[in-house]
Design a protein around this motif. Sequence first.
Motif, PDB file in Angstrom:
ATOM      1  N   GLY A 271      10.313 -39.601   6.435  1.00 55.79           N
ATOM      2  CA  GLY A 271       9.616 -39.444   5.165  1.00 55.79           C
ATOM      3  C   GLY A 271       8.145 -39.140   5.257  1.00 55.79           C
ATOM      4  N   ALA A 272       7.534 -39.228   6.429  1.00 56.87           N
ATOM      5  CA  ALA A 272       6.104 -38.968   6.584  1.00 56.87           C
ATOM      6  C   ALA A 272       5.877 -37.524   7.019  1.00 56.87           C
ATOM      7  N   CYS A 273       5.042 -36.801   6.272  1.00 52.22           N
ATOM      8  CA  CYS A 273       4.755 -35.403   6.580  1.00 52.22           C
ATOM      9  C   CYS A 273       3.794 -35.333   7.765  1.00 52.22           C
ATOM     10  N   LEU A 274       4.236 -34.673   8.836  1.00 49.40           N
ATOM     11  CA  LEU A 274       3.445 -34.558  10.058  1.00 49.40           C
ATOM     12  C   LEU A 274       3.472 -33.115  10.544  1.00 49.40           C
ATOM     13  N   THR A 275       2.465 -32.724  11.317  1.00 57.46           N
ATOM     14  CA  THR A 275       2.302 -31.339  11.744  1.00 57.46           C
ATOM     15  C   THR A 275       2.550 -31.191  13.237  1.00 57.46           C
ATOM     16  N   ALA A 276       3.318 -30.180  13.600  1.00 54.28           N
ATOM     17  CA  ALA A 276       3.637 -29.949  15.006  1.00 54.28           C
ATOM     18  C   ALA A 276       2.414 -29.459  15.771  1.00 54.28           C
ATOM     19  N   ILE A 277       2.137 -30.103  16.910  1.00 51.13           N
ATOM     20  CA  ILE A 277       1.064 -29.633  17.795  1.00 51.13           C
ATOM     21  C   ILE A 277       1.646 -29.031  19.068  1.00 51.13           C
ATOM     22  N   ASP A 278       2.952 -29.244  19.284  1.00 54.45           N
ATOM     23  CA  ASP A 278       3.645 -28.657  20.431  1.00 54.45           C
ATOM     24  C   ASP A 278       5.112 -28.558  20.078  1.00 54.45           C
ATOM     25  N   LYS A 279       5.762 -27.530  20.583  1.00 50.97           N
ATOM     26  CA  LYS A 279       7.181 -27.336  20.279  1.00 50.97           C
ATOM     27  C   LYS A 279       7.880 -26.667  21.447  1.00 50.97           C
ATOM     28  N   LYS A 280       8.999 -27.259  21.847  1.00 53.23           N
ATOM     29  CA  LYS A 280       9.845 -26.662  22.870  1.00 53.23           C
ATOM     30  C   LYS A 280      11.234 -26.449  22.275  1.00 53.23           C
ATOM     31  N   GLU A 281      12.176 -26.047  23.107  1.00 55.99           N
ATOM     32  CA  GLU A 281      13.483 -25.659  22.583  1.00 55.99           C
ATOM     33  C   GLU A 281      14.169 -26.786  21.808  1.00 55.99           C
ATOM     34  N   THR A 282      14.121 -27.996  22.331  1.00 54.68           N
ATOM     35  CA  THR A 282      14.815 -29.112  21.679  1.00 54.68           C
ATOM     36  C   THR A 282      13.909 -30.311  21.435  1.00 54.68           C
ATOM     37  N   THR A 283      12.595 -30.132  21.527  1.00 55.09           N
ATOM     38  CA  THR A 283      11.661 -31.221  21.226  1.00 55.09           C
ATOM     39  C   THR A 283      10.446 -30.670  20.487  1.00 55.09           C
ATOM     40  N   PHE A 284       9.772 -31.544  19.760  1.00 54.86           N
ATOM     41  CA  PHE A 284       8.494 -31.193  19.150  1.00 54.86           C
ATOM     42  C   PHE A 284       7.606 -32.435  19.167  1.00 54.86           C
ATOM     43  N   THR A 285       6.290 -32.190  19.142  1.00 57.76           N
ATOM     44  CA  THR A 285       5.320 -33.277  19.208  1.00 57.76           C
ATOM     45  C   THR A 285       4.383 -33.191  18.019  1.00 57.76           C
ATOM     46  N   VAL A 286       4.054 -34.345  17.444  1.00 67.36           N
ATOM     47  CA  VAL A 286       3.128 -34.413  16.312  1.00 67.36           C
ATOM     48  C   VAL A 286       2.040 -35.437  16.611  1.00 67.36           C
ATOM     49  N   ASP A 287       0.892 -35.253  15.976  1.00 67.61           N
ATOM     50  CA  ASP A 287      -0.182 -36.237  16.018  1.00 67.61           C
ATOM     51  C   ASP A 287      -0.045 -37.178  14.836  1.00 67.61           C
ATOM     52  N   ILE A 288      -0.314 -38.464  15.072  1.00 66.96           N
ATOM     53  CA  ILE A 288      -0.326 -39.454  13.996  1.00 66.96           C
ATOM     54  C   ILE A 288      -1.659 -40.178  14.043  1.00 66.96           C
ATOM     55  N   MET A 289      -2.374 -40.185  12.932  1.00 66.31           N
ATOM     56  CA  MET A 289      -3.637 -40.913  12.886  1.00 66.31           C
ATOM     57  C   MET A 289      -3.371 -42.412  13.000  1.00 66.31           C
ATOM     58  N   PRO A 290      -4.299 -43.161  13.594  1.00 69.17           N
ATOM     59  CA  PRO A 290      -4.100 -44.612  13.711  1.00 69.17           C
ATOM     60  C   PRO A 290      -3.802 -45.293  12.380  1.00 69.17           C
ATOM     61  N   GLU A 291      -4.483 -44.862  11.302  1.00 68.07           N
ATOM     62  CA  GLU A 291      -4.249 -45.480   9.998  1.00 68.07           C
ATOM     63  C   GLU A 291      -2.823 -45.234   9.519  1.00 68.07           C
ATOM     64  N   THR A 292      -2.322 -43.999   9.706  1.00 67.75           N
ATOM     65  CA  THR A 292      -0.939 -43.684   9.342  1.00 67.75           C
ATOM     66  C   THR A 292       0.028 -44.492  10.188  1.00 67.75           C
ATOM     67  N   PHE A 293      -0.286 -44.613  11.465  1.00 68.48           N
ATOM     68  CA  PHE A 293       0.562 -45.366  12.381  1.00 68.48           C
ATOM     69  C   PHE A 293       0.695 -46.817  11.918  1.00 68.48           C
ATOM     70  N   LYS A 294      -0.410 -47.413  11.484  1.00 68.99           N
ATOM     71  CA  LYS A 294      -0.396 -48.811  11.063  1.00 68.99           C
ATOM     72  C   LYS A 294       0.283 -49.005   9.712  1.00 68.99           C
ATOM     73  N   ARG A 295       0.170 -48.015   8.819  1.00 65.01           N
ATOM     74  CA  ARG A 295       0.654 -48.162   7.447  1.00 65.01           C
ATOM     75  C   ARG A 295       2.105 -47.758   7.275  1.00 65.01           C
ATOM     76  N   THR A 296       2.744 -47.289   8.329  1.00 69.19           N
ATOM     77  CA  THR A 296       4.132 -46.842   8.249  1.00 69.19           C
ATOM     78  C   THR A 296       4.986 -47.608   9.246  1.00 69.19           C
ATOM     79  N   SER A 297       6.261 -47.282   9.248  1.00 70.14           N
ATOM     80  CA  SER A 297       7.192 -47.930  10.183  1.00 70.14           C
ATOM     81  C   SER A 297       7.061 -47.386  11.598  1.00 70.14           C
ATOM     82  N   PHE A 298       6.194 -46.371  11.812  1.00 74.35           N
ATOM     83  CA  PHE A 298       6.045 -45.801  13.151  1.00 74.35           C
ATOM     84  C   PHE A 298       5.573 -46.840  14.171  1.00 74.35           C
TER      85      PHE A 298
END
Length: 202
Positions: A46-73
């Motif tokens: 449910g959290a909108c995040l932006t891809a900073i890296d993408k491979k064939e079967t994986t992708f990576t996103v950045d999460i700000m510390p505040e978002t990390f603390k305020r969500t289930s991440f």
Amino acid sequence: MFTGLIQEIGRIQKIQVCAHTIQLTCEASKEFLQDYKIGDSMAINGACLTAIDKKETTFTVDIMPETFKRTSFSKLKSGDKVNLELAMSSQGRFEGHFVSGHIDTTSKLIKKTKNENATLLTFYYPPALQAEIIPQGSIGINGVSLTVTAVTPGTFSIGLIPHSQQKTTLHDLTPGEIVNIETDIIGKYIKAQGGLSHEQNR
């Protein structure tokens, strides 16, 4: 913008805590990620995040510390399953409900019961969200668009039909687990305007 209709269940491959941010790498199918590019948005639980890296079967996103603390991440670990939805295409068919991908808060599952073919889930909600959660209203739970079936002071319930049980991670939840909550954006606007007047409701 998202619809709350989950397109795939992904799996957390790695969560790396850096100096000023957190990077999350998620696995998904090659077909699902085929048109997904660096810079594109993805709703993860449910959290909108932006891809900073993408491979064939994986992708990576950045999460700000505040978002990390305020969500289930902050509770996620390698191997956990997550709900995935690509940002809605302007040419796509709109179903579900308007989901912004901005998490309001986290909530705890209180009770899980069966009612014939449905699974009923009851969650806690904080007082600040009281006016935004109403019976038969929409709510996003870990990115899944759902209808509120009942509301009591401090709790609300939803029902999972067999399709939602099979296509999302919600059926695997156990009491005590933490989820991301996004209330209906239309309800937020109404609340911000002080609610509808009597004349407007007639």
